[in-house]
Design a protein around this motif. Structure first.
Motif, PDB file in Angstrom:
ATOM      1  N   ARG A   1       0.855  -1.197   0.000  1.00  0.00           N
ATOM      2  CA  ARG A   1       0.000   0.000   0.000  1.00  0.00           C
ATOM      3  C   ARG A   1       0.888   1.242   0.000  1.00  0.00           C
ATOM      4  O   ARG A   1       1.776   1.375   0.839  1.00  0.00           O
ATOM      5  N   THR A   2       0.618   2.133  -0.940  1.00  0.00           N
ATOM      6  CA  THR A   2       1.550   3.233  -1.213  1.00  0.00           C
ATOM      7  C   THR A   2       0.858   4.586  -1.136  1.00  0.00           C
ATOM      8  O   THR A   2      -0.253   4.762  -1.643  1.00  0.00           O
ATOM      9  N   LEU A   3       1.548   5.532  -0.494  1.00  0.00           N
ATOM     10  CA  LEU A   3       1.088   6.912  -0.405  1.00  0.00           C
ATOM     11  C   LEU A   3       1.877   7.748  -1.403  1.00  0.00           C
ATOM     12  O   LEU A   3       3.106   7.731  -1.398  1.00  0.00           O
ATOM     13  N   ILE A   4       1.191   8.464  -2.276  1.00  0.00           N
ATOM     14  CA  ILE A   4       1.832   9.320  -3.272  1.00  0.00           C
ATOM     15  C   ILE A   4       1.846  10.755  -2.747  1.00  0.00           C
ATOM     16  O   ILE A   4       0.781  11.339  -2.507  1.00  0.00           O
ATOM     17  N   VAL A   5       3.027  11.309  -2.545  1.00  0.00           N
ATOM     18  CA  VAL A   5       3.150  12.703  -2.102  1.00  0.00           C
ATOM     19  C   VAL A   5       3.264  13.574  -3.344  1.00  0.00           C
ATOM     20  O   VAL A   5       4.261  13.535  -4.059  1.00  0.00           O
ATOM     21  N   GLY A   6       2.217  14.348  -3.599  1.00  0.00           N
ATOM     22  CA  GLY A   6       2.161  15.188  -4.793  1.00  0.00           C
ATOM     23  C   GLY A   6       1.050  14.725  -5.708  1.00  0.00           C
ATOM     24  O   GLY A   6       1.143  13.666  -6.334  1.00  0.00           O
ATOM     25  N   ALA A   7      -0.037  15.511  -5.793  1.00  0.00           N
ATOM     26  CA  ALA A   7      -1.179  15.151  -6.634  1.00  0.00           C
ATOM     27  C   ALA A   7      -1.192  15.959  -7.921  1.00  0.00           C
ATOM     28  O   ALA A   7      -2.244  16.176  -8.520  1.00  0.00           O
ATOM     29  N   GLY A   8      -0.005  16.393  -8.357  1.00  0.00           N
ATOM     30  CA  GLY A   8       0.104  17.145  -9.601  1.00  0.00           C
ATOM     31  C   GLY A   8       0.282  16.211 -10.788  1.00  0.00           C
ATOM     32  O   GLY A   8      -0.063  15.025 -10.740  1.00  0.00           O
ATOM     33  N   ALA A   9       0.854  16.771 -11.870  1.00  0.00           N
ATOM     34  CA  ALA A   9       1.015  15.998 -13.103  1.00  0.00           C
ATOM     35  C   ALA A   9       1.894  14.779 -12.887  1.00  0.00           C
ATOM     36  O   ALA A   9       1.580  13.668 -13.341  1.00  0.00           O
ATOM     37  N   ALA A  10       3.027  14.958 -12.170  1.00  0.00           N
ATOM     38  CA  ALA A  10       3.948  13.844 -11.953  1.00  0.00           C
ATOM     39  C   ALA A  10       3.314  12.765 -11.079  1.00  0.00           C
ATOM     40  O   ALA A  10       3.413  11.567 -11.368  1.00  0.00           O
ATOM     41  N   GLY A  11       2.652  13.186  -9.999  1.00  0.00           N
ATOM     42  CA  GLY A  11       2.004  12.224  -9.117  1.00  0.00           C
ATOM     43  C   GLY A  11       0.902  11.454  -9.810  1.00  0.00           C
ATOM     44  O   GLY A  11       0.746  10.245  -9.610  1.00  0.00           O
ATOM     45  N   THR A  12       0.140  12.162 -10.655  1.00  0.00           N
ATOM     46  CA  THR A  12      -0.927  11.502 -11.408  1.00  0.00           C
ATOM     47  C   THR A  12      -0.353  10.504 -12.401  1.00  0.00           C
ATOM     48  O   THR A  12      -0.880   9.393 -12.575  1.00  0.00           O
ATOM     49  N   MET A  13       0.744  10.885 -13.060  1.00  0.00           N
ATOM     50  CA  MET A  13       1.399   9.993 -14.014  1.00  0.00           C
ATOM     51  C   MET A  13       1.880   8.724 -13.324  1.00  0.00           C
ATOM     52  O   MET A  13       1.684   7.613 -13.827  1.00  0.00           O
ATOM     53  N   VAL A  14       2.505   8.888 -12.160  1.00  0.00           N
ATOM     54  CA  VAL A  14       2.992   7.730 -11.406  1.00  0.00           C
ATOM     55  C   VAL A  14       1.826   6.833 -10.994  1.00  0.00           C
ATOM     56  O   VAL A  14       1.886   5.603 -11.131  1.00  0.00           O
ATOM     57  N   THR A  15       0.768   7.451 -10.500  1.00  0.00           N
ATOM     58  CA  THR A  15      -0.387   6.678 -10.023  1.00  0.00           C
ATOM     59  C   THR A  15      -1.037   5.896 -11.151  1.00  0.00           C
ATOM     60  O   THR A  15      -1.363   4.709 -10.998  1.00  0.00           O
ATOM     61  N   ARG A  16      -1.230   6.551 -12.303  1.00  0.00           N
ATOM     62  CA  ARG A  16      -1.830   5.850 -13.440  1.00  0.00           C
ATOM     63  C   ARG A  16      -0.974   4.655 -13.855  1.00  0.00           C
ATOM     64  O   ARG A  16      -1.489   3.575 -14.145  1.00  0.00           O
ATOM     65  N   ARG A  17       0.344   4.871 -13.845  1.00  0.00           N
ATOM     66  CA  ARG A  17       1.242   3.785 -14.250  1.00  0.00           C
ATOM     67  C   ARG A  17       1.164   2.615 -13.267  1.00  0.00           C
ATOM     68  O   ARG A  17       1.134   1.447 -13.676  1.00  0.00           O
ATOM     69  N   LEU A  18       1.105   2.910 -11.992  1.00  0.00           N
ATOM     70  CA  LEU A  18       1.027   1.848 -10.990  1.00  0.00           C
ATOM     71  C   LEU A  18      -0.319   1.125 -11.051  1.00  0.00           C
ATOM     72  O   LEU A  18      -0.378  -0.106 -10.898  1.00  0.00           O
ATOM     73  N   LEU A  19      -1.390   1.878 -11.280  1.00  0.00           N
ATOM     74  CA  LEU A  19      -2.710   1.263 -11.364  1.00  0.00           C
ATOM     75  C   LEU A  19      -2.824   0.345 -12.579  1.00  0.00           C
ATOM     76  O   LEU A  19      -3.495  -0.695 -12.532  1.00  0.00           O
ATOM     77  N   ASN A  20      -2.159   0.749 -13.667  1.00  0.00           N
ATOM     78  CA  ASN A  20      -2.249  -0.031 -14.907  1.00  0.00           C
ATOM     79  C   ASN A  20      -1.304  -1.220 -14.931  1.00  0.00           C
ATOM     80  O   ASN A  20      -1.443  -2.099 -15.779  1.00  0.00           O
ATOM     81  N   ASN A  21      -0.335  -1.225 -14.035  1.00  0.00           N
ATOM     82  CA  ASN A  21       0.672  -2.286 -14.038  1.00  0.00           C
ATOM     83  C   ASN A  21       0.389  -3.269 -12.905  1.00  0.00           C
ATOM     84  O   ASN A  21       0.766  -3.052 -11.759  1.00  0.00           O
ATOM     85  N   SER A  22      -0.261  -4.361 -13.254  1.00  0.00           N
ATOM     86  CA  SER A  22      -0.627  -5.338 -12.221  1.00  0.00           C
ATOM     87  C   SER A  22       0.592  -6.081 -11.675  1.00  0.00           C
ATOM     88  O   SER A  22       0.513  -6.725 -10.640  1.00  0.00           O
ATOM     89  N   ASP A  23       1.718  -5.984 -12.389  1.00  0.00           N
ATOM     90  CA  ASP A  23       2.932  -6.658 -11.927  1.00  0.00           C
ATOM     91  C   ASP A  23       3.729  -5.816 -10.931  1.00  0.00           C
ATOM     92  O   ASP A  23       4.696  -6.302 -10.339  1.00  0.00           O
ATOM     93  N   SER A  24       3.342  -4.562 -10.761  1.00  0.00           N
ATOM     94  CA  SER A  24       4.060  -3.696  -9.832  1.00  0.00           C
ATOM     95  C   SER A  24       3.828  -4.151  -8.395  1.00  0.00           C
ATOM     96  O   SER A  24       2.764  -4.676  -8.053  1.00  0.00           O
ATOM     97  N   GLU A  25       4.841  -3.953  -7.567  1.00  0.00           N
ATOM     98  CA  GLU A  25       4.718  -4.322  -6.153  1.00  0.00           C
ATOM     99  C   GLU A  25       3.965  -3.258  -5.353  1.00  0.00           C
ATOM    100  O   GLU A  25       3.651  -3.464  -4.186  1.00  0.00           O
TER     101      GLU A  25
END
Length: 608
Positions: free
Chosen positions: A137-161
């Motif tokens: 379970r991960t907390l993303i610090v920063g809800a801007g463009a970079a944080g959103t990009m990271v979150t989308r990538r993690l949500l779409n990648n089922s192989d991510s830890e």
């Protein structure tokens, strides 16, 4: 499924959808009756042909629908709308009538069927395929463009830890909102509370625009938790493909200095290094070797690596030969002791360097307290030998590396460094060579610094030993220290002491806590043990004494001071007699002379 099979299936499904929507639209419009007319056949044909042509044009059949988002929905909207418009134009041209109501109902049904069919796979994948049970379970610090990009990538990648469960952002306008289905739960000051409430295991700092001070502030909040803290790679590294957006890196000690790194005046440096002969003493050491690396960026004609330890000189020589094998730089090595004055003269005469960086020195405070005569030999006599050889050899610029411990020194190491400064300042008065000194504080990761010691202690399970809970030091990175040395050479007029504005000093105990946290441990598990101050140590260090302070920076983040009184006769007396007196007396004389002041001592600003 192969691309050809997938393409055929999608064309077939879309064709069925078009036929079905026209059929059901007719039933709805004509109260259950379906009339197969020439106009209806023409409309269906126009819809089929235009839809498939537009789908190829907008590459609809090449989309990976498990990652579908708003962009794909907009493409479907364009294709369906343009297809309906083409069908309307066809009806108007061939039959002078446009069935607006029929086309409107057909448009709505097509959007629902084609859009729904594409997004149902995304919904199924996100709901049933994504494996969250074993993900951190991960907390993303920063809800801007970079944080959103990271979150989308993690949500779409089922192989991510990692699986994002919440955002943290100081922008209050985003609080209580959901971004990509992930809530923004609060600001930076709520990190500790959020980690506890949501059972967070990992924290990812995703704000590329952070200054060093802001990053330090955020990390200190993260350090209050037991979560593992990572940071987003640099955006340019992501864009250039060096790293993936989900390849987070550990927060480094260098990130927590609380100030931005020093930049170089590359044009000024090029003028005095490019195509010149450069000699570095102590070239195998942590600072000396980094100076060599930095100097090579400016393409000198020849670089002489001088050092006493053959293994370290061999190591840096092999590294530079490999890294700069495609350049015209000539690398030469000299195994020599700077205490050998004749050898220094021979080397200077042989190579006739334009620039000398004098990094060779004894710098370990407690060891020099126990061996003051060795500090005199290396730090004072060695410096005098190299400087005298440089003067006789016609060297244009001589830069000596000093220390913040040379200011109001209480130790043998600091005192010998201060007296070495006086030696080269005295030489500067009667020489064409520009002699200058550079002072900086503790260098992170250098030999003898606290970082390697703390790291070793942490690996062994602790405790980390700190001398005093209130001890503070200035810190900089090895590359920063080396850049300052090189920059000083371009600014030197002769006789100055250059100092880096190193921001606020750092408590050693805070540094130890940060290192423990960065290693993935807790302070409670490793422990910190206070051992007491060692001989010659001070609670805090200074970069300039009261008489040297000059408020104006001659270059961004660089100050300069100059002392007019030099006690060269007293220094020469010590050099003649040090071997005949006991260690304690020698220590007292060195410290007393290095701290001697007169009313004549003052600061001069050096115009650049």
């Amino acid at each position: 499924m192969a691309y050809g099979q997938r393409l055929s299936l999608l064309i077939f499904i879309d064709s069925i959808f078009i036929l079905a929507t026209v059929f059901f639209a007719s039933l709805l419009l004509y109260e259950g009756a379906f009339l197969l007319t020439a106009a209806l056949i023409a409309m269906v044909a126009a819809l089929l042909i235009s839809h498939h042509i537009l789908s190829f044009f907008y590459k609809l059949y090449k989309k990976a629908w498990e990652y579908a988002s708003i962009g794909e929905l907009i493409i479907i909207l364009k294709i369906v709308t343009f297809s309906i418009l083409i069908a309307a134009v066809t009806q108007g041209v061939l039959f002078q009538v446009i069935p607006i109501r029929l086309l409107t109902i057909t448009w709505m049904l097509l959007m629902a069927l084609i859009g729904g069919s594409r997004f149902c796979w995304r919904i199924y994948r996100d709901t049933y395929i994504k494996k969250e049970d074993n993900r951190n379970r991960t907390l993303i610090v920063g809800a801007g463009a970079a944080g959103t990009m990271v979150t989308r990538r993690l949500l779409n990648n089922s192989d991510s830890e990692l699986v994002p469960v919440a955002f943290i952002d100081d922008d209050e306008k985003k609080h209580h909102l959901d971004i990509l289905g992930i809530p923004v739960v609060g600001g930076i000051n709520q990190i500790e509370e959020t980690v506890k409430e949501l059972s967070i295991q990992n924290i990812v700092i995703a704000i590329p625009s952070l200054s060093k001070k802001e990053l330090n502030d955020i990390f200190q909040e993260c350090a209050k938790t037991k979560a593992n803290t990572k940071i987003l790679p640099m955006l340019e590294d992501i864009v250039t493909g060096k790293v993936s957006v989900n390849q987070f890196r550990d927060v480094q000690v260098e990130d927590l200095l609380g100030r931005e790194t020093v930049q170089l005046d590359t044009e000024g440096i090029s003028d005095y290094i490019t195509n010149k002969v450069v000699l570095v003493t102590g070239a195998g050491g942590s600072i000396g070797s980094e100076i060599c690396r930095q100097v090579c960026h400016f393409n000198p004609k020849q670089l002489i690596l001088l050092g006493h330890g053959e293994n370290s000189i061999y190591s840096i020589e092999m590294e530079l030969l490999e890294r700069y094998k495609k350049t015209s730089i000539q690398f030469r090595t000299e195994i020599a002791d700077i205490q050998d004055g004749d050898k220094m003269n021979t080397i200077m005469e042989a190579y006739q360097p334009d620039v000398v960086y004098h990094a060779a020195a004894h710098k370990h405070v407690p060891l020099m307290e126990r061996n003051p005569e060795e500090a005199v030999k290396n730090n004072m006599i060695g410096t005098m030998n190299v400087a005298e050889a440089a003067r006789l050899g016609g060297v244009k610029t001589f830069v000596m590396i000093s220390s913040d411990k040379a200011v109001n020194p209480t130790s043998v190491m600091g005192s010998t460094k201060r007296l070495a400064e006086m030696i080269i300042q005295d030489m500067n008065k009667t020489s064409k060579t520009k002699f200058t000194a550079v002072r900086f504080g503790n260098v992170l990761g250098s030999r003898g610094s606290v970082i390697p010691l703390f790291t070793k202690q942490i690996r062994k399970g602790g405790p980390v030993t700190v001398t005093h809970p209130e001890m503070v030091r200035y810190f900089m990175t090895i590359p920063e220290a080396s850049r300052l040395v090189i920059q000083a050479g371009s600014l030197a007029k002769g006789g100055e002491t250059f100092v880096l504005d190193m921001g606020e000093p750092v408590k050693i105990v805070d540094l130890a806590k940060n290192l423990i946290k960065l290693s993935g441990n807790s302070v409670d598990d490793i422990g910190i043990k206070f051992t007491g101050m060692r001989p010659g140590e001070k609670l805090y260090e200074e970069l300039l004494n009261d008489n040297e302070v000059h408020e104006e920076q001659i270059y961004p983040n660089i100050y300069v001071g100059k002392t007019s009184d030099i006690y060269i006769e007293e220094i020469e007396h010590i050099l003649l007699t040090f071997s005949k007196i006991d260690k304690e007396t020698l220590r007292e004389r060195l410290v007393r002379l290095a701290n001697q002041k007169t009313e004549k001592e003052k600061v001069l600003s050096i115009p650049v």
